[in-house]
Every structure is written in structure tokens, then in C-alpha cells.
Design an enzyme around this catalytic site. Sequence first.
Site, PDB file in Angstrom:
ATOM      1  N   HIS A  38       0.849  -1.190   0.000  1.00  0.00           N
ATOM      2  CA  HIS A  38       0.000   0.000   0.000  1.00  0.00           C
ATOM      3  C   HIS A  38       0.886   1.242   0.000  1.00  0.00           C
ATOM      4  O   HIS A  38       0.529   2.272  -0.564  1.00  0.00           O
ATOM      5  CB  HIS A  38      -0.904   0.033   1.245  1.00  0.00           C
ATOM      6  CG  HIS A  38      -2.116  -0.838   1.112  1.00  0.00           C
ATOM      7  ND1 HIS A  38      -3.393  -0.370   1.250  1.00  0.00           N
ATOM      8  CD2 HIS A  38      -2.230  -2.164   0.841  1.00  0.00           C
ATOM      9  CE1 HIS A  38      -4.246  -1.364   1.071  1.00  0.00           C
ATOM     10  NE2 HIS A  38      -3.567  -2.465   0.835  1.00  0.00           N
ATOM     11  N   ASP A  66      -4.814   6.514   2.718  1.00  0.00           N
ATOM     12  CA  ASP A  66      -5.121   5.151   2.281  1.00  0.00           C
ATOM     13  C   ASP A  66      -6.558   4.770   2.646  1.00  0.00           C
ATOM     14  O   ASP A  66      -7.116   5.249   3.642  1.00  0.00           O
ATOM     15  CB  ASP A  66      -4.148   4.187   2.974  1.00  0.00           C
ATOM     16  CG  ASP A  66      -4.232   2.792   2.404  1.00  0.00           C
ATOM     17  OD1 ASP A  66      -3.362   2.447   1.573  1.00  0.00           O
ATOM     18  OD2 ASP A  66      -5.163   2.040   2.764  1.00  0.00           O
TER      19      ASP A  66
END
Length: 495
Positions: A21, A124
Site C-alpha cells: 500500500h 489510504d
Amino acid sequence: MGKEGELNLKSVFLPFLSTSHIIPLVDMARLFAIHGIDVTIITTPGNATVFQKSVDLDSSRGRSIRTHLVNFPAAQVGLPPGIEAFNVDTPPEMAPRIYMGLAILQPCFEQLFHDLRPDFIVTDMFHPWTVEAAAKLRIPRIMFHCINYLALSAAHAVEKYAPHLAAKSDSDRFVLPGLPDRLEMTRLQLPDWVRSPNQYTELMKTIKESEKKSYGSLYNSFYDLESAYYEHYKVVMGTKSWGIGPVSLWANQEASDKAARGYAKEEDEEEEGWHKWLNTKAESSVLYVSFGSMNRFPYSQLVEIAHALEDSGKDFIWVVRKNNGDEEGEIFLEEFEKRVKESKKGYLIWGWAPQLLILENPAIGGLVTHCGWNTLMESVNAGLPMVTWPLFAEQFYNEKLVVDVLKIGVSVGAKEWRNWNQFGSEVVKREDIGNAIGVMMSEESEELRRRAKTLSDAAKRAIQNGGSSHNNMKELIRELNQIKLSKAQKTTPTP
Ligand code: UDP
């Protein structure tokens, strides 16, 4: 520097605590800095090691980018120092404590958003609470979606129509309803939290809600790659989004950028080793075999892969991880490595490989991949066909995109989804791996290769001036400037 950043826009980026990520979100942050925007990336010291070299490189080039470190409260949540991410070395029983640490850090992150005074934040998907934090500061929150439009459309179809509940058995195929293509799956290929709802199901719902409340979402994808799914998702979600990929290509133009990405080694001895070895090989003749940053296979599976590679007769680079404590397996792999080194048929990389550099080497002819989204984007960019072997997360949906929609992949026929930190019960046999490799590397697969090359050209066009990703980036920055301008006009007293 583009003039898009002329109002001196300030941004804060908050990645999640996991390598795959962090990598694309940091590439995105670096792209904003390339476009003249001031960028601060907030993370913990351990997670910063994944990307600090890239930020230092950009900063030395005069870009306005830096990392702001926040210590992870390891002692408070009972974790040994250094365990502060969800990655391949994280013992599964420690994962809940990392979530606890993240919850403790939340007020601290929120305070930083306040103190750093950004004009917008990019966070995120796993930080859904940042929607409210941004609302308090009256700034846009842009969500980073780590996956693609097809996977999200497929997940939405499963959530809305529950076709898996009507399937007769776990291995019975059903169609994903309402999608632009006819895509089939089985119940076993769905995530466990879809089959039997649990806390994670709730978290995913919260994330989806936060996406709807965000200013919009950023994707590491590009329009021509999955335009039908981009349009579909826009209709079903009613949200704004911008595909600005492939970010690996756009943000890492120099060899130094590619080498610095991820857990790059200080000494480049090993790097030179694979490079020298690859340079002795014919064009498009070598397989690159890797299963991403989070996976570890049991030895029973490693043995099948090793035999499949050896039996294929093809040259290969295999990125492999040991399992401590399995002596028999270790001896097998040592002997295997010795054998393939002597025959010059194979090169094993233990741990972390400089994937971008390897994929762009002309000797590479295709991949065996677990269908992690970053790797798929990187392979599309490199114009390579793939053998698909999905394991966890949304990877079974990604396989549909590669094999059924784009038709640039050959499936090994993996049957069962498992968690990233579990071995699962399925062992894919050497014959199945070998058959898929054989088809992908054969002369009959010319069409596969041609399509992969066409997509690679489209990827390169997308990030150039006038390309879809380039336009999206410019449009987003224009909107953000506009928001800042109208705020300033509202607060400026009229004479
Ligand atoms: N990666 C790498 N070297 C490795 C393993 C992974 O550079 O040895 C990078 C890869 O290029 C990609 C990311 O790590 O950018 C992995 O992300 P992906 O979505 O493919 O898989 P995941 O790690 O989430 O399973």
C-alpha cells in the site's frame, strides 16, 4: 515544475502500514511533488524505510517533499520494537496489535493534519476516519484505493446480488451479475469475510461509506486499461475518481528511482549478479516468478514450483522466501539452487527483488504472478504476458481482468482464496504450473504477447501530455487550486 501548483498547494499523505500500500501511494505523493505541490508523508520509522531513499532523491532534485515520522507505540500494545507493519515477517497473532497501535496513533495523526495546515489530504482506504478529520478542517480528503475498477465492480456485484449464495456448492461456478463482461467465479475464490461475514466485513463497509463521503478517489490504473469498469463503477458508486497510473512508470523514470524502490540493498553486489545473468539471455526468453511482498509458501508448494520451473526447460528468475525451521525443505532448495546455478537455467533472489528493473530487462518474456495489483500494473507497463496464480485479497478478481477481459494471461487454475498470512490447504501441482508456463511461453501465444505490447504502449501514452492519466492529474490539481482560491476569497474582507 508545472504551473498547476501556482497557489502553493500543501498536501499531506498518510499511507497504510503495509509495503504494497505504501509503494504506490508514495509514488503518487512524489507525482504531486513533481507537479509543484508541497508534500509531507506521515508514517512510522519502520515503514519509512520502504521509501525514504526515493523521497531523499526527489528532495535532492529540488522537489518540495519530506517525511514526517511518528513513533509506533509498540511497547504500549505489547509488540517487540520493529513490528509496525502488516508484511511477510509479521506473525499472524501480532496483526490485531498493529491495528491497536494504529488506533492509538489516530489522534496524533489528526493533530498533525491540524498543525501542518494542508489544503488537502490523501489517505489510504484503510484510514476511513480521515473523512471526518478532513471535514473538521474543511479540506478535501482524497482516498487512495489500492485496487482497480474491475475488482471493485466485482466486489460490489457480489455484495449487492449475492450470487454465491445461490451456487450449489463451493466449487460451482456462478456469474458475477451486472458487469460489462460475463465473468465467472466459485465461492471458494471469494474472500472468507464475504463467505462468512465478520469484523473485516464491517471494516470494508466502513471503507466503502468513507469513499462515498470523500472528495474523490485516486487509482493506480489508466482509462484504456479498464474503461468499461471505470464507467460502471462511476455509475454504481456515484463518486469522483482519477486514474493516474501507471504510477510506477510515471514517478520512477530514472534507473536510480527504480533501484531505490522498496527494500533496496545498500550493496549492489546481488543486483549486479542478476543483471549479469539476465544479460547473457536471449530476448523474451526468461520467466520472472514472484508472489509479491506479503506471501510465504509452505515447502510442499515451493517444491512443486521448483519442479515446474526445472521441467519447463525455460530460464527463470525466482524471488523466493525461506520458511525457518523446515530443514528438509531448506536442503531441497539449497540443492535446487546449486543445480540451476550450475546449469545456468535459473537465478534465485532471496527476499526482495528490484522488480521494476528486472521487468524492463529485454530478456524477460513473461511472469508467474500472484496477481497483486501493483505487480499487474508493472507487468502491463512492461508489456509482458502472465501466468496468473491468485492467492488472497482481491487477486481472484484481478485474474479475471488479466485472463478474461484483457486476454494477456494464462491461469494455473488456483481454486481457493486464503488469507495473506496463512498457508491455506491448496497446493497447486507442478503439472498445472508447467502447463500454464508452457502455453504462455509457446509460439502460439503470439496473440497474448501482441495484446500485452499494445497495452504497454497505451500505458506509456496515458502518462504523457494529453494522455488520460496526465489529464486526470491536471484536472484534479485544477480543482484543488479552485477550492483553495474560493476559500481565500471568502475569508478576504472586501474593501
Ligand atoms: N516488490 C518488489 N520486490 C519484491 C516484491 C515486491 O519490488 O521482491 C514490489 C512490486 O514491484 C510491487 C509491490 O512490491 O510494487 C508488491 O505489490 P503487489 O500489489 O504486486 O503485491 P502484494 O505485495 O500486495 O501481495
